[in-house]
Design an enzyme around this catalytic site. Structure first.
Site, short mmCIF file in Angstrom:
data_model
loop_
_atom_site.label_atom_id
_atom_site.label_comp_id
_atom_site.label_asym_id
_atom_site.label_seq_id
_atom_site.Cartn_x
_atom_site.Cartn_y
_atom_site.Cartn_z
N GLY A 10 9.53 11.83 -4.59
CA GLY A 10 9.98 10.76 -4.48
C GLY A 10 10.72 10.57 -5.06
N VAL A 12 9.79 7.50 -7.39
CA VAL A 12 9.70 7.06 -9.21
C VAL A 12 9.46 9.22 -9.29
CG1 VAL A 12 7.58 7.10 -9.98
CG2 VAL A 12 8.14 4.75 -8.38
N SER A 38 5.48 19.40 0.48
CA SER A 38 6.78 20.18 -0.31
C SER A 38 6.56 21.38 -0.77
CB SER A 38 6.72 18.42 -1.03
OG SER A 38 6.84 17.83 -0.86
N CYS A 126 6.40 -2.55 -10.53
CA CYS A 126 7.98 -3.05 -11.43
C CYS A 126 8.61 -4.67 -11.06
CB CYS A 126 8.67 -2.00 -10.50
SG CYS A 126 8.42 -2.10 -8.67
N GLN A 153 13.12 -8.37 -4.32
CA GLN A 153 13.13 -7.49 -4.89
C GLN A 153 13.54 -6.13 -3.62
OE1 GLN A 153 8.61 -8.57 -5.31
NE2 GLN A 153 8.64 -6.26 -5.44
N SER A 156 13.59 -0.28 -2.61
CA SER A 156 13.34 1.45 -3.37
C SER A 156 11.84 0.82 -4.17
CB SER A 156 13.95 1.71 -4.77
OG SER A 156 14.14 0.48 -5.32
N GLY A 157 11.29 -0.43 -3.78
CA GLY A 157 10.17 -0.77 -4.03
C GLY A 157 8.94 -0.21 -3.70
N HIS A 238 15.64 -4.79 -8.78
CA HIS A 238 14.83 -6.18 -9.05
C HIS A 238 15.31 -7.00 -9.43
CE1 HIS A 238 12.19 -4.00 -6.21
NE2 HIS A 238 10.87 -4.09 -7.45
N ASN A 311 14.03 -1.30 -11.03
CA ASN A 311 12.80 -0.99 -10.47
C ASN A 311 11.87 -0.04 -11.15
OD1 ASN A 311 14.63 -0.85 -7.85
ND2 ASN A 311 12.70 -0.11 -7.20
N1 LIG Z 1 9.43 2.06 -6.69
C1 LIG Z 1 8.92 1.57 -7.53
O1 LIG Z 1 9.93 0.11 -7.73
C2 LIG Z 1 7.48 1.46 -7.95
C3 LIG Z 1 7.05 0.57 -9.24
C4 LIG Z 1 5.66 0.91 -9.35
C5 LIG Z 1 5.07 1.59 -9.13
N2 LIG Z 1 5.06 2.70 -8.36
C6 LIG Z 1 4.35 3.24 -7.33
O2 LIG Z 1 4.71 4.85 -7.87
C7 LIG Z 1 4.25 5.22 -6.38
C8 LIG Z 1 4.97 5.96 -6.14
O3 LIG Z 1 6.24 5.42 -5.47
P1 LIG Z 1 7.57 5.74 -5.06
O4 LIG Z 1 8.49 4.76 -4.33
O5 LIG Z 1 8.16 7.49 -5.64
O6 LIG Z 1 7.27 6.63 -3.56
P2 LIG Z 1 7.76 7.58 -2.48
O7 LIG Z 1 9.55 7.65 -2.63
O8 LIG Z 1 7.45 7.17 -1.36
O9 LIG Z 1 7.46 8.83 -2.76
C9 LIG Z 1 5.60 9.78 -2.84
C10 LIG Z 1 5.46 10.56 -3.27
O10 LIG Z 1 3.93 10.72 -2.66
C11 LIG Z 1 3.97 12.47 -2.86
N3 LIG Z 1 2.79 12.77 -1.79
C12 LIG Z 1 2.80 11.85 -0.46
N4 LIG Z 1 1.76 11.75 -0.06
C13 LIG Z 1 0.62 12.91 -0.33
C14 LIG Z 1 -0.23 13.64 -0.42
N5 LIG Z 1 -1.03 13.82 0.81
N6 LIG Z 1 -0.30 15.00 -1.33
C15 LIG Z 1 -0.17 14.81 -2.35
N7 LIG Z 1 1.53 13.45 -2.60
C16 LIG Z 1 1.60 13.21 -1.69
C17 LIG Z 1 4.78 12.31 -1.38
O11 LIG Z 1 5.20 13.85 -1.43
P3 LIG Z 1 5.99 14.73 -0.12
O12 LIG Z 1 7.53 14.12 -0.36
O13 LIG Z 1 5.67 15.77 -0.28
O14 LIG Z 1 4.91 13.93 0.86
C18 LIG Z 1 5.98 12.00 -2.59
O15 LIG Z 1 6.45 13.01 -3.94
C19 LIG Z 1 3.62 4.05 -5.74
O16 LIG Z 1 2.19 4.19 -6.48
C20 LIG Z 1 3.80 3.15 -5.82
O17 LIG Z 1 3.25 1.68 -5.68
C21 LIG Z 1 6.82 2.36 -7.27
#
Ligand SMILES: NC(=O)c1ccc[n+]([C@@H]2O[C@H](COP(=O)([O-])OP(=O)(O)OC[C@H]3O[C@@H](n4cnc5c(N)ncnc54)[C@H](OP(=O)(O)O)[C@@H]3O)[C@@H](O)[C@H]2O)c1
Length: 333
Positions: A10, A12, A38, A126, A153, A156-157, A238, A311
């Site tokens: 993903g 992050v 994946s 974030c 924001q 990508s958040g 952000h 972020n």
């Molecule tokens: N983006 C930000 O700015 C930010 C900041 C702080 C905190 N966060 C938090 O960080 C977390 C990840 O955010 P992101 O932006 O990286 O999301 P993302 O781009 O949607 O990535 C999600 C990740 O989770 C994996 N995943 C989903 N379902 C799964 C399952 N059933 N089993 C195992 N892995 C699974 C996905 O794997 P696959 O590719 O295999 O589906 C992917 O690697 C969230 O909780 C978010 O709130 C994000």
């Protein structure tokens, strides 16, 4: 040191891999974990291809530290068990307000690392992370009473899917095609949306409440904070417009020098055309930028400022890795 990343494919997760490559942490084995879809995929880390493992059958005893970045539901289901064998640094909101889980921004409250009870440490939202980094040095000297923040924001958040959708929607609008919103409540291309996450009964969104509650937990329970969180059609970083009321009088010169000296902050405030930071310019940078610092002449001891930060870096990957660095220092005595 063996490290695992859950959610490695993903936004992050990939950022964590990128930051780990640049850090001097000595990593013996890096385990990349994601969903079954994946599994088997190869991701490069330090010139070597690393296979992605399926979370369902990953053995967490292989990793001393595990970063979780796969959303709240996955953290809820897997983190407590994983924490029996590995120290968890969780990026989701699931454990953030748990009194037995420290919520840490290393530049602000590193001492909370002494309060680990469940082998889990939470990484803040974030928008909160970049805000508290800028508030901390000011609170130390002038005591913050109240903060009014409006966020701008990036998509990508919300993860990788909303980023792809912003590009798709933008193309559709330019091609005069019908826009369908999948990851947003309304069209995001050429628009702004005053809703991030779901609504509470009081009319605030969950994202807004996270900012209030997390700031209190990290910085000071006594700080009053009210937020309006807005999604804008920007890919990364952000921005925040922030009004801060202090208990004590301040001088703008002192605020500039405090923020410039504070770890993780950089003042970029020229009071001329373009003399401020924007999301686009902050992308890929570690710093939290502070611009447009000015006195709010309508209220005693109050200022306005503009805070911008990446972020994915400051709000997630970099903060998590800095927590891990603190932890490793603590483990090694
Ligand atoms: N983006 C930000 O700015 C930010 C900041 C702080 C905190 N966060 C938090 O960080 C977390 C990840 O955010 P992101 O932006 O990286 O999301 P993302 O781009 O949607 O990535 C999600 C990740 O989770 C994996 N995943 C989903 N379902 C799964 C399952 N059933 N089993 C195992 N892995 C699974 C996905 O794997 P696959 O590719 O295999 O589906 C992917 O690697 C969230 O909780 C978010 O709130 C994000």
């Amino acid at each position: 040191m063996n490290i695992a990343i859950v959610g490695a494919t993903g936004n992050v997760g990939r950022k964590i891999i990128e930051v780990l490559e640049k850090k001097e942490l000595s990593i013996d084995n890096l385990y990349l974990v994601a969903s079954s879809k994946s599994a088997g995929l190869k991701i490069k880390f330090k010139e070597k291809e690393h296979e992605v493992f399926d979370l369902e059958n990953f053995d967490f005893s292989k990793a001393k530290i595990t970063f979780f970045a796969a959303g709240g539901k996955i953290s809820e289901k897997f983190a407590v068990n994983a924490a029996k064998n590995s120290i968890i640094i969780d990026n989701s909101s699931y454990f953030r307000m748990d009194p037995d889980v420290p919520l840490i921004v290393p530049q602000v409250n590193p001492e909370h690392l002494n309060d680990i009870k469940k082998n889990i440490i939470a990484n803040p939202n974030c928008s909160t992370a970049q805000l508290v980094i800028a508030l901390k040095p000011l609170h130390d000297l002038f005591k913050i009473k109240r903060v009014v923040v409006s966020t701008y924001q990036s998509v990508s958040g919300g993860g990788k899917a909303p980023m792809d959708e912003l590009i798709e929607q933008t193309k559709s609008v330019l091609d005069n095609k019908k826009v369908v919103s999948k990851n947003f409540t309304k069209q995001i291309a050429f628009n702004v949306i005053p809703q991030i996450d779901i609504f509470s009964d009081e009319g605030y969104t969950k994202e807004e409440l996270k900012m209030t509650n997390e700031t209190k937990k990290i910085l000071d329970e006594k700080i009053d904070l009210t937020a309006t969180c807005v999604r804008i059609p920007v890919l990364v970083s952000h921005a925040e417009s922030v009004n801060i009321e202090f208990e004590k009088p301040f001088s703008l010169e002192k605020i500039h020098s405090l923020l410039n000296r504070a770890e993780g902050c950089e003042v970029y405030d020229k009071r001329e055309d373009g003399g401020y930071m924007t999301p686009l310019e902050s992308e890929g940078k570690n710093e939290t930028y502070i611009s447009r610092i000015r006195e709010d002449k309508t209220k005693k001891n109050t200022i306005n400022m503009w805070i911008v930060s990446d972020n994915l870096l400051r709000g997630a990957a970099l903060n998590s890795i800095e927590i891990a660095e603190l932890l490793i220092k603590k483990i090694n005595g």
